[in-house]
Design a protein around this motif. Sequence first.
Motif, mmCIF file in Angstrom:
data_model
loop_
_atom_site.group_PDB
_atom_site.id
_atom_site.type_symbol
_atom_site.label_atom_id
_atom_site.label_comp_id
_atom_site.label_asym_id
_atom_site.label_seq_id
_atom_site.Cartn_x
_atom_site.Cartn_y
_atom_site.Cartn_z
ATOM 1 N N VAL B 152 0.954 -1.152 0.190
ATOM 2 C CA VAL B 152 -0.114 -0.220 0.035
ATOM 3 C C VAL B 152 1.153 1.243 0.118
ATOM 4 O O VAL B 152 0.362 2.387 -0.545
ATOM 5 C CB VAL B 152 -0.938 -0.313 1.871
ATOM 6 C CG1 VAL B 152 -1.693 1.242 1.196
ATOM 7 C CG2 VAL B 152 -2.289 -0.910 1.252
ATOM 8 N N GLU B 155 2.623 1.888 -3.371
ATOM 9 C CA GLU B 155 0.838 2.174 -4.173
ATOM 10 C C GLU B 155 0.600 3.532 -4.202
ATOM 11 O O GLU B 155 -0.078 4.533 -5.177
ATOM 12 C CB GLU B 155 -0.468 1.478 -3.582
ATOM 13 C CG GLU B 155 -1.220 0.520 -4.742
ATOM 14 C CD GLU B 155 -2.416 -0.373 -4.831
ATOM 15 O OE1 GLU B 155 -2.381 -1.289 -4.641
ATOM 16 O OE2 GLU B 155 -2.556 0.052 -3.480
ATOM 17 N N ASN B 156 0.955 4.362 -2.930
ATOM 18 C CA ASN B 156 0.642 5.380 -2.944
ATOM 19 C C ASN B 156 2.142 6.005 -2.467
ATOM 20 O O ASN B 156 1.234 7.769 -2.872
ATOM 21 C CB ASN B 156 -0.169 6.235 -1.331
ATOM 22 C CG ASN B 156 -1.411 5.317 -1.565
ATOM 23 O OD1 ASN B 156 -2.250 5.658 -2.329
ATOM 24 N ND2 ASN B 156 -1.606 4.151 -0.935
ATOM 25 N N ASP B 158 4.437 8.910 -5.452
ATOM 26 C CA ASP B 158 4.213 9.815 -6.500
ATOM 27 C C ASP B 158 5.815 8.414 -7.306
ATOM 28 O O ASP B 158 5.862 8.245 -8.143
ATOM 29 C CB ASP B 158 4.144 10.313 -6.533
ATOM 30 C CG ASP B 158 2.193 10.480 -7.300
ATOM 31 O OD1 ASP B 158 2.575 10.186 -7.546
ATOM 32 O OD2 ASP B 158 2.266 11.864 -7.150
ATOM 33 N N ALA B 162 2.964 4.946 -7.645
ATOM 34 C CA ALA B 162 1.967 4.857 -6.979
ATOM 35 C C ALA B 162 1.234 4.029 -7.832
ATOM 36 O O ALA B 162 1.819 2.572 -8.387
ATOM 37 C CB ALA B 162 1.242 6.051 -7.358
ATOM 38 N N GLN B 163 0.137 4.145 -7.854
ATOM 39 C CA GLN B 163 -0.803 3.472 -9.240
ATOM 40 C C GLN B 163 -0.408 2.669 -10.581
ATOM 41 O O GLN B 163 -0.703 1.492 -10.877
ATOM 42 C CB GLN B 163 -2.430 3.325 -9.120
ATOM 43 C CG GLN B 163 -3.000 2.884 -7.704
ATOM 44 C CD GLN B 163 -4.164 3.289 -6.702
ATOM 45 O OE1 GLN B 163 -4.444 4.511 -7.065
ATOM 46 N NE2 GLN B 163 -5.033 2.746 -5.955
#
Lengths: 256, 371
Positions: B152, B155-156, B158, B162-163
């Motif tokens: 996570v 994933e967050n 930048d 990220a995603q």
Amino acid sequence: MKTPLLQLQQVTMRFGGLIAVRSLSLEVDAGELVGLIGPNGAGKTTVFNVITGIYRPTEGDIRFQGRSLVGLKPHQITRLGIARTFQNIRLFRGLTVLENVRIGAFVRHRTRLWQAALRFKAVEKEDAELEARARHWLEVLELSAVADVRASALPYGLQRRVEIARALATHPQLILLDEPAAGMNPNESEELMHLIRRLRDEFGVTILLIEHDMRVVMGVCERVLVLDYGELIAEGPPEAIRNDPRVIEAYLGEPV
Amino acid sequence: MVRQIFWCGVAIAICWALDRLLQAAVYGQWFGWLTDYTYRAFILVPLLFITLAVSLNLINGITGQFSLGHAGFFAVGAYLSAGFSVYFASGWLAQVPPAWQGVAQFGLLLMAALIGAGAAALFGLIVGIPTLRLRGDYLAIATLGFGEIVRVLFENLDLFGAQRGFTGIPTWVGFGFFWYALLAMGCIAVSRNLLKSTHGLAFLSVREDETAAEVMGVPTTYYKVAAFVIGAMFAGAAGALLAHREGSIYPVDFKLDISIVVVTMVVLGGQGSITGSVLAGAGLKMLEELLRLLPVVTLFGREFQPSDFRMLAFALVLILMMIFRPQGLLGHRELSWATLRRWLSRSPKRASVPPAETPSLSSEGEQMRQP
Ligand SMILES: Nc1ncnc2c1ncn2[C@@H]1O[C@H](COP(=O)(O)OP(=O)(O)OP(=O)(O)O)[C@@H](O)[C@H]1O
Ligand SMILES: [Mg+2]
């Protein structure tokens, strides 16, 4: 004045509201063979557990060769020279007899983990040394024939002997035996008595043993400590203990 | 020291030669079935999972610390090594004269892999210490939480795409066989060396009975943390190789599924058996690939892709194993030439002869086991 090998000073062990050991003081000199007896739940095993660092005593001090053990981890205490067996056998069940005893011998290792990861020559040499030491103790305890048998596959009496071999492999000065004769037949306990005497006489190991089998206690111990409700109620040579009215009332019942 | 360097040299030479051979075979289309795709699916990915399974075996199988966080270490290695390459190493490489590009790339990749491994090892240490007080299910949940938190986090961030995924990673690993095989071999060698030495018994004693181990003089804390650190290190290095082979990594590559699959491999191979982890690691990945060959089926009005059955197949494999071989493929044993020879020579006639070691003892033992 000579310092005793092991010294408990006013040791108290409390589990919540239960006082398992109450202000217990005792001494064991180097080379002695001492028995610790008392009724079920008297706190005998708890005494072993505080000596070996499994529990930290609520109060009091424990000294080994004059050095305080309180606050040390069990493996550090083993390193200082105290080994033990367990009342309810705790062998490494999935490993062989030899492997069990090699783990005992491991306490004297000097190589580092990263050296083992890269298989340095020093590690190979040390492995051979430790294995030789383990095999030596298997020999002494007449376990060589079962060296490669899984510990869990052994009969009870042999498992107890493997536990003693494993403890001895740590090269202790003091060994604590928790009911070594439990579950043994008369023949086996006779052999055990021989062995215990031999450990002291031949290998110079000081022995403190818990035992319910009075034949064993009276047969090998030179001094007996009696615990009841966590308190020391009597102490002395076996003959005196056998006839001590307090001990008879609390534990032995009829004179033996 | 000389011996270690010698074997390193041998391993490098073997991996390099096989790498060349495979490149020739794949690009020269020697065999119809050996394409770029099948090479990746049946050789490269299994190699990666051999590393993951063997390294997790050190934690789960040998030391008995049930960890569900291996994908977390894998992710840390992948992302941090990639971050190093994208934000620093690429810039450095640009300043290197063309003649030295190859050498510089090699060196930088090695550095990136070491950074990935080191970062994962550090996380192993961080996870290892607080989880010392936890056992069994609690440890599993804590490590699971760790793996998810790591994912996570990336994933967050930048900085790491990220995603959208982290792309533009220099693909210095190239064809890949050389590096993947070398890492797998290194991981196997280290595991085997440890297990062979008395230090290996210290790890095993923690699995067998932690209290007894401690009382026998084994610093159990040290060995538990060491298992996490070493296991994490290899998973991190594997992540670094993945990142620098694929050129892009995505948070979904490091989902909980990966941890579960790797645990499945360790359990299937037999807890503690290195060769078991190798076989199960490679085998399950190949099985998964073979499942893709199944046709698309329509059930209850919904289309199922063959890959949807992956987890179902794994579950089936596990259930069958629990029934027929609860100790795993190899149990606690290792597959070696000696065991192979023993199996092959086990003719029905000889099997009836009891083993040499004191038969009376073992039969007595059977009776005593349940007093
Ligand atoms: N970890 C623990 N937590 C709570 N109570 C404990 C703990 N360990 C021991 N006790 C209690 O302390 C008391 C003494 O137990 P201990 O095991 O020392 O007795 P013992 O003298 O060894 O008895 P036995 O002869 O049955 O082995 C018992 O009442 C026991 O229930
Ligand atoms: Mg007891």
